[in-house]
Design a protein around this motif. Sequence first.
Motif, PDB file in Angstrom:
ATOM      1  N   ASP A 187       1.254   8.436   8.309  1.00  0.00           N
ATOM      2  CA  ASP A 187       1.226   8.928   9.691  1.00  0.00           C
ATOM      3  C   ASP A 187       0.649   7.871  10.630  1.00  0.00           C
ATOM      4  N   VAL A 188      -0.423   7.182  10.169  1.00  0.00           N
ATOM      5  CA  VAL A 188      -1.046   6.145  10.994  1.00  0.00           C
ATOM      6  C   VAL A 188      -0.042   5.024  11.274  1.00  0.00           C
ATOM      7  N   ARG A 189       0.681   4.608  10.226  1.00  0.00           N
ATOM      8  CA  ARG A 189       1.679   3.549  10.421  1.00  0.00           C
ATOM      9  C   ARG A 189       2.779   3.982  11.378  1.00  0.00           C
ATOM     10  N   ALA A 190       3.198   5.246  11.278  1.00  0.00           N
ATOM     11  CA  ALA A 190       4.308   5.716  12.102  1.00  0.00           C
ATOM     12  C   ALA A 190       3.909   5.890  13.568  1.00  0.00           C
ATOM     13  N   ALA A 191       2.675   6.336  13.817  1.00  0.00           N
ATOM     14  CA  ALA A 191       2.303   6.724  15.180  1.00  0.00           C
ATOM     15  C   ALA A 191       1.340   5.764  15.874  1.00  0.00           C
ATOM     16  N   LEU A 192       0.432   5.130  15.109  1.00  0.00           N
ATOM     17  CA  LEU A 192      -0.645   4.370  15.738  1.00  0.00           C
ATOM     18  C   LEU A 192      -0.648   2.890  15.383  1.00  0.00           C
ATOM     19  N   ARG A 193      -0.407   2.563  14.112  1.00  0.00           N
ATOM     20  CA  ARG A 193      -0.560   1.183  13.650  1.00  0.00           C
ATOM     21  C   ARG A 193       0.670   0.752  12.857  1.00  0.00           C
ATOM     22  N   PRO A 194       1.787   0.488  13.515  1.00  0.00           N
ATOM     23  CA  PRO A 194       2.972   0.075  12.759  1.00  0.00           C
ATOM     24  C   PRO A 194       2.758  -1.227  11.989  1.00  0.00           C
ATOM     25  N   GLY A 195       1.764  -2.006  12.390  1.00  0.00           N
ATOM     26  CA  GLY A 195       1.498  -3.255  11.690  1.00  0.00           C
ATOM     27  C   GLY A 195       0.570  -3.118  10.498  1.00  0.00           C
ATOM     28  N   LEU A 196       0.037  -1.916  10.232  1.00  0.00           N
ATOM     29  CA  LEU A 196      -0.836  -1.712   9.074  1.00  0.00           C
ATOM     30  C   LEU A 196      -0.028  -1.895   7.796  1.00  0.00           C
ATOM     31  N   ARG A 197      -0.500  -2.728   6.917  1.00  0.00           N
ATOM     32  CA  ARG A 197       0.225  -3.035   5.683  1.00  0.00           C
ATOM     33  C   ARG A 197      -0.342  -2.199   4.535  1.00  0.00           C
ATOM     34  N   VAL A 198       0.555  -1.677   3.708  1.00  0.00           N
ATOM     35  CA  VAL A 198       0.159  -0.768   2.629  1.00  0.00           C
ATOM     36  C   VAL A 198       0.754  -1.239   1.314  1.00  0.00           C
ATOM     37  N   VAL A 199      -0.095  -1.319   0.292  1.00  0.00           N
ATOM     38  CA  VAL A 199       0.334  -1.665  -1.067  1.00  0.00           C
ATOM     39  C   VAL A 199      -0.042  -0.517  -1.990  1.00  0.00           C
ATOM     40  N   ALA A 200       0.921   0.011  -2.729  1.00  0.00           N
ATOM     41  CA  ALA A 200       0.648   0.985  -3.784  1.00  0.00           C
ATOM     42  C   ALA A 200       0.647   0.230  -5.109  1.00  0.00           C
ATOM     43  N   ALA A 201      -0.509   0.165  -5.758  1.00  0.00           N
ATOM     44  CA  ALA A 201      -0.649  -0.617  -6.991  1.00  0.00           C
ATOM     45  C   ALA A 201      -0.757   0.318  -8.185  1.00  0.00           C
ATOM     46  N   SER A 202       0.093   0.108  -9.173  1.00  0.00           N
ATOM     47  CA  SER A 202       0.152   0.996 -10.328  1.00  0.00           C
ATOM     48  C   SER A 202       0.089   0.194 -11.616  1.00  0.00           C
ATOM     49  N   ALA A 203      -0.551   0.786 -12.627  1.00  0.00           N
ATOM     50  CA  ALA A 203      -0.611   0.141 -13.943  1.00  0.00           C
ATOM     51  C   ALA A 203       0.600   0.482 -14.799  1.00  0.00           C
ATOM     52  N   THR A 204       1.506   1.308 -14.285  1.00  0.00           N
ATOM     53  CA  THR A 204       2.701   1.683 -15.037  1.00  0.00           C
ATOM     54  C   THR A 204       3.939   1.194 -14.301  1.00  0.00           C
ATOM     55  N   ALA A 205       5.076   1.265 -14.978  1.00  0.00           N
ATOM     56  CA  ALA A 205       6.333   0.798 -14.394  1.00  0.00           C
ATOM     57  C   ALA A 205       7.087   1.910 -13.672  1.00  0.00           C
ATOM     58  N   ASP A 206       6.508   3.095 -13.590  1.00  0.00           N
ATOM     59  CA  ASP A 206       7.173   4.225 -12.934  1.00  0.00           C
ATOM     60  C   ASP A 206       6.938   4.138 -11.428  1.00  0.00           C
ATOM     61  N   THR A 207       7.631   3.193 -10.780  1.00  0.00           N
ATOM     62  CA  THR A 207       7.337   2.869  -9.386  1.00  0.00           C
ATOM     63  C   THR A 207       8.319   3.470  -8.391  1.00  0.00           C
ATOM     64  N   GLY A 208       9.421   4.029  -8.860  1.00  0.00           N
ATOM     65  CA  GLY A 208      10.457   4.527  -7.963  1.00  0.00           C
ATOM     66  C   GLY A 208       9.954   5.505  -6.909  1.00  0.00           C
ATOM     67  N   PRO A 209       9.214   6.547  -7.298  1.00  0.00           N
ATOM     68  CA  PRO A 209       8.738   7.518  -6.292  1.00  0.00           C
ATOM     69  C   PRO A 209       7.862   6.875  -5.221  1.00  0.00           C
ATOM     70  N   TRP A 210       7.013   5.923  -5.616  1.00  0.00           N
ATOM     71  CA  TRP A 210       6.135   5.278  -4.641  1.00  0.00           C
ATOM     72  C   TRP A 210       6.934   4.408  -3.688  1.00  0.00           C
ATOM     73  N   ALA A 211       7.945   3.717  -4.203  1.00  0.00           N
ATOM     74  CA  ALA A 211       8.779   2.894  -3.328  1.00  0.00           C
ATOM     75  C   ALA A 211       9.488   3.767  -2.292  1.00  0.00           C
ATOM     76  N   ARG A 212       9.974   4.939  -2.712  1.00  0.00           N
ATOM     77  CA  ARG A 212      10.645   5.835  -1.764  1.00  0.00           C
ATOM     78  C   ARG A 212       9.672   6.371  -0.722  1.00  0.00           C
ATOM     79  N   LEU A 213       8.458   6.736  -1.144  1.00  0.00           N
ATOM     80  CA  LEU A 213       7.458   7.232  -0.195  1.00  0.00           C
ATOM     81  C   LEU A 213       7.135   6.192   0.871  1.00  0.00           C
ATOM     82  N   LEU A 214       7.173   4.924   0.494  1.00  0.00           N
ATOM     83  CA  LEU A 214       6.851   3.847   1.429  1.00  0.00           C
ATOM     84  C   LEU A 214       8.097   3.301   2.119  1.00  0.00           C
ATOM     85  N   GLY A 215       9.132   4.140   2.219  1.00  0.00           N
ATOM     86  CA  GLY A 215      10.326   3.742   2.960  1.00  0.00           C
ATOM     87  C   GLY A 215      11.189   2.750   2.215  1.00  0.00           C
TER      88      GLY A 215
END
Length: 359
Positions: free
Chosen positions: A148-176
């Motif tokens: 929400d912050v990225r969409a409305a207030l800080r479009p330049g805020l950078r976000v990294v989702a870091a996972s110890a597993t290879a099941d990354t598809g859902p996180w990639a979709r959540l982050l556009g």
Amino acid sequence: MHISDAEGLPVRDAVPALRAALDERGAAVLAAPPGTGKTTLVPLALAGLALGGPPAAGKVLVLEPRRLAARAAARRMAWLLGERVGGRVGLTVRGDSRPGTHVEVVTTGVVLRRLQADPELADVGTVILDECHERHLDADTALAFLLDVRAALRPGLRVVAASATADTGPWARLLGDAPVVETPAALHPVETVWAPPPRPVAPPHGMRVDPALLGHVAATVRRALAERDGDVLCFLPGAGEIARVAGMLGGVRAEVLQVHGQAPPAVQDAVLAPSGRRRVVLATSVAESSLTVPGVRTVVDGGLAREPRTDHARGLGALTTVRASRATAGQRAGRAGREAPGTVYRCWTEAEHERLPAR
């Protein structure tokens, strides 16, 4: 190890691609198994404190699901820089606030309160959600707020989702449909020893664990100490079971340490530092991927985990004890192969292992 040595960790090869993804898309998913440097080297690199390259605009905020993991990450990064926590690397958890100038490690609960007071996160340039595969409610809520912050207030805020597993598809979709950057594991071979109890034990029920299983786990720890070299890391579901197994290990020729969310800071620090004495570390699932315990060559896995479940009849959530999945067992076993070839003693049969849930 200091920063020059840490820069040789496997994740270093993924940093250029991660920087490029953040420059282009503002978001990325990092898949990096335990031991590759995901939690310690990546924040330092993005802050311009390691691996060259320009620093990120604003502070790098690292979100950890547990206080123990947050303390461990901040302490390790500060040590790599030859500093104490509170300099360039800071820590903010409940009861301990030592802000840093370049990197700050916080629990997800802390960042939720910070977002309420400062929705823009004005001094933050990059947020890393570490161990996102563990799926805690606070972490999921924090990600929703950050989107929400990225969409409305800080479009330049950078976000990294870091996972110890290879099941990354859902996180990639959540982050556009964010790019996924992967780092291969860097593990030594781990021998599996199947060590089931001599007699059947009752399955876990609610919070209850059969005392016979705990006695067998303690006996397996003694066996591992006799048969193998190095420190022993033993996985148990909770603080109560850890205390009971510790009580059964009187007289062993090793220091017995108990690691869980309520452990005193001095014990946490002792576990994370190399020791001249042989050690047995009794730990909850916090040691699966969030902590690196130096010196471990053997893992004893009791095969249980404690997870939140919803009682639909009452509409309430509660912790319950369950059989660990094959993926969890694999992560636990990998802790024996972080520094050298190792061994895992699994307190169940190979046939039972094949029947465990995959995740």
